[in-house]
Scaffold this motif. Structure first.
Motif: not given
Length: 578
Positions: A205-234
């Motif tokens: 489960q943790l491996a899936l969370i890390a992969v998904q948050t890593g993919a969201l972190e490089v998503d260009r549709t996210l704002t800077g604040q959202q990308r920062e929050a996703v980075g903290v989750l990753r």
């Protein structure tokens, strides 16, 4: 074995340092001096002369020296010496019997040694005293049994009992070690199973969370604040994976299996504070005192205290200022996490939103208290000054330097710190097995283990021992009764009343006089014959003792009746010192 080998072996046994400790040397020296003085005194009192006294004393000293190396030989030699010496050197029989009873290997050999000693002692005593009556033989036999056989049996029983207890203690310790090994192996297998389940479920489960948050972190549709929050989750998911690997490694073999395990100590607290700050928490770090090294368990406990405090503050006091403190005291490290009150605006905003209840197992603080107890520390929780909540832990350094420094400071200030070395929490720790988190088994009463070891043989062994003791006591009782009867008979044959002496007149026929008097063939009259004047020429005399003790116990009244030509020609009374 030839004579040279025998002499070499004897010398080794006589000079073995394990047999001659300082305490034993002093005790044997005192015993030799006491017995030597008693031997010399008894020989001189009996007027046996200095040559015999010196010879008997030397024999006693030699027997005391060799009785440990040659128990059977020393016992037989002591019987010979005691039989030849009328009153001296008899006490060495008791010492030789005690040594022989515990040191002669084999029941048959011990029986033969004691039997040979008995025969030699009784025979030589009768020969030396020129008295071979049944009463003397029985008396000497009883004397030998009481003085030699009884100490030998007591010594043999005591030695066997001590050997049995030592064997039972060793067996008990071996059983406890085997039970500890079995319990430890069972616990290790269970821990490995738990570790495997954790790795397979949580790791996935943790491996899936890390992969998904890593993919969201490089998503260009996210704002800077959202990308920062996703980075903290990753980063949180990656840190959780590292901690999971560490826990799995500890569960498997007691050692962490993650290269980042070193950051899970007090040195990793600044990084933990930085991560919380990056997640939007208002955290500040304070450190006082000189840093000290901690044991691995204590170091990890400090990290867990801060981690648990930050987690609780994020769940229950969002937006509140948090202070993390590391205070290095002389004998312990004080770790505290204190949060203030939630700002009013944040409370109103949070009240207007609908948030799910934070997930909490309710075991965080309980686990911290148990972790602190195992390392000899304490955990405190409660309201903080000015509002809010405070979590603090006292973690001992567990080093000689820390204890000395703490004692010096307490002596200077006249007060005791929270984590004193004599606190009850320190005494709750125990010598746990390597890689284990606690005692393997509870301590058992050794007496219960002894009962299990003895089993059904205990009652039979006790019955055999009791039967043997009863037989020995019965034999001694029979001999004692026989000795008393013989003594009474000897007294009847050698003593008369003063009135009987007065009733006899000179000139009475020998036959009439002898009918009134006992035979006089008794051992009690044999010693006094040499203390009275010689018998008249051509007369046959009868010597008897008087029952009168008015002159004291140290003076014997002796009656002598002399017969000539079939008539009583003389009767005289003598008073001799006994």
């Amino acid at each position: 074995m030839d004579a040279t080998s025998w002499a070499r072996d004897l010398r080794r046994r006589l000079t073995d340092r394990r047999e001659w400790s300082r305490r034993r040397v002093v005790g044997e020296s005192l015993l030799a001096v006491v017995l030597a003085l008693l031997t010399v005194w008894s020989e001189l009192v009996e007027d046996h002369g200095w040559p015999r006294a010196v010879a008997a004393t030397l024999g006693v000293v030699v027997l005391l020296l060799v009785r440990r190396a040659l128990p059977a030989t020393a016992l037989i030699a002591a019987a010979v010496l005691a039989g030849l010496a009328d009153s001296g050197a008899v006490l060495v029989l008791a010492v030789a019997g005690w040594s022989a009873g515990r040191r002669i290997a084999g029941v048959l050999r011990a029986l033969l040694a004691f039997a040979a000693s008995l025969v030699l002692f009784v025979g030589l005593a009768a020969w030396a005293g020129h008295q071979s009556s049944t009463f003397i033989v029985v008396l000497n036999t009883l004397f030998f049994l009481v003085l030699t056989v009884v100490p030998g049996l007591a010594s043999r029983y005591w030695t066997q009992r001590r050997t049995l207890l030592q064997t039972l203690q060793q067996r008990n310790a071996q059983l406890l070690r085997e039970r500890q090994m079995i319990a430890g192996q069972a616990r290790m297998r269970e821990r490995q199973r738990i570790a495997q389940d954790m790795h397979d479920s949580l790791g996935h489960q943790l491996a899936l969370i890390a992969v998904q948050t890593g993919a969201l972190e490089v998503d260009r549709t996210l704002t800077g604040q959202q990308r920062e929050a996703v980075g903290v989750l990753r980063q949180a998911s990656v840190a959780a994976m590292h901690e999971l690997r560490e826990v799995v490694g500890i569960l498997r073999d007691g050692t962490p299996q993650d290269e980042h395990s070193g950051s899970r100590g007090v040195t990793g607290i600044p990084a933990l504070v930085d991560a919380a700050t990056a997640a939007g928490m208002r955290v500040s770090l304070e450190s006082t005192g000189e840093e000290r090294p901690l044991a691995p368990a204590a170091d990890h406990a400090g990290y867990r205290v801060v981690q648990e405090g930050l987690t609780n503050a994020a769940k229950h006091a969002p937006g509140a200022p948090i202070t993390v403190g590391l205070h290095y005291e002389p004998d312990s490290l004080l770790v505290e996490v204190a949060n203030g009150t939630v700002p009013l605006g944040r409370r109103v905003a949070e009240a207007g939103r609908s948030h799910p209840e934070p997930v909490s197992g309710g075991q965080g603080l309980t686990g911290l208290r148990e972790r602190a107890r195992l390392i000899g520390g304490m955990v405190f929780t409660g309201p903080a000054e000015g509002g809010g909540f405070r979590l603090a832990a006292v973690i001992p350094y567990d080093s000689a330097e820390g204890r000395e420094a703490g004692a010096a400071q307490r002596a200077a200030l006249g007060e005791a710190t929270i984590a004193d070395a004599t606190d009850d929490f320190r005494r709750q720790t125990g010598p746990w097995a390597p890689g284990e988190g606690g005692a393997v088994i509870d301590p058992l009463d050794p007496r219960e283990e002894f009962k299990d070891i003895m089993g059904t043989k205990k009652s039979s062994g006790c019955a055999i021992g009791c039967a043997a003791g009863l037989l020995i006591m019965l034999g001694l009782g029979i001999l004692a009764l026989f000795g008393v009867v013989q003594l009474v008979d000897e007294l009847d044959k050698g003593m008369i009343e003063p009135s009987v002496y007065e009733s006899v007149r000179i000139g009475d026929s020998e036959q009439q006089v002898r009918q009134k008097l006992p035979s006089g063939r008794s051992i009690i009259t044999s010693d006094v014959r040499g203390k009275i004047p010689a018998e008249p020429a051509g007369a046959s005399c009868l010597v008897l003792l008087s029952t009168d003790t008015s002159r004291g116990l140290d003076t014997d009244t002796v009656y002598r009746f002399c017969f000539t030509d079939g008539k009583l020609s003389e009767k005289r009374e003598f008073h001799v010192k006994s």
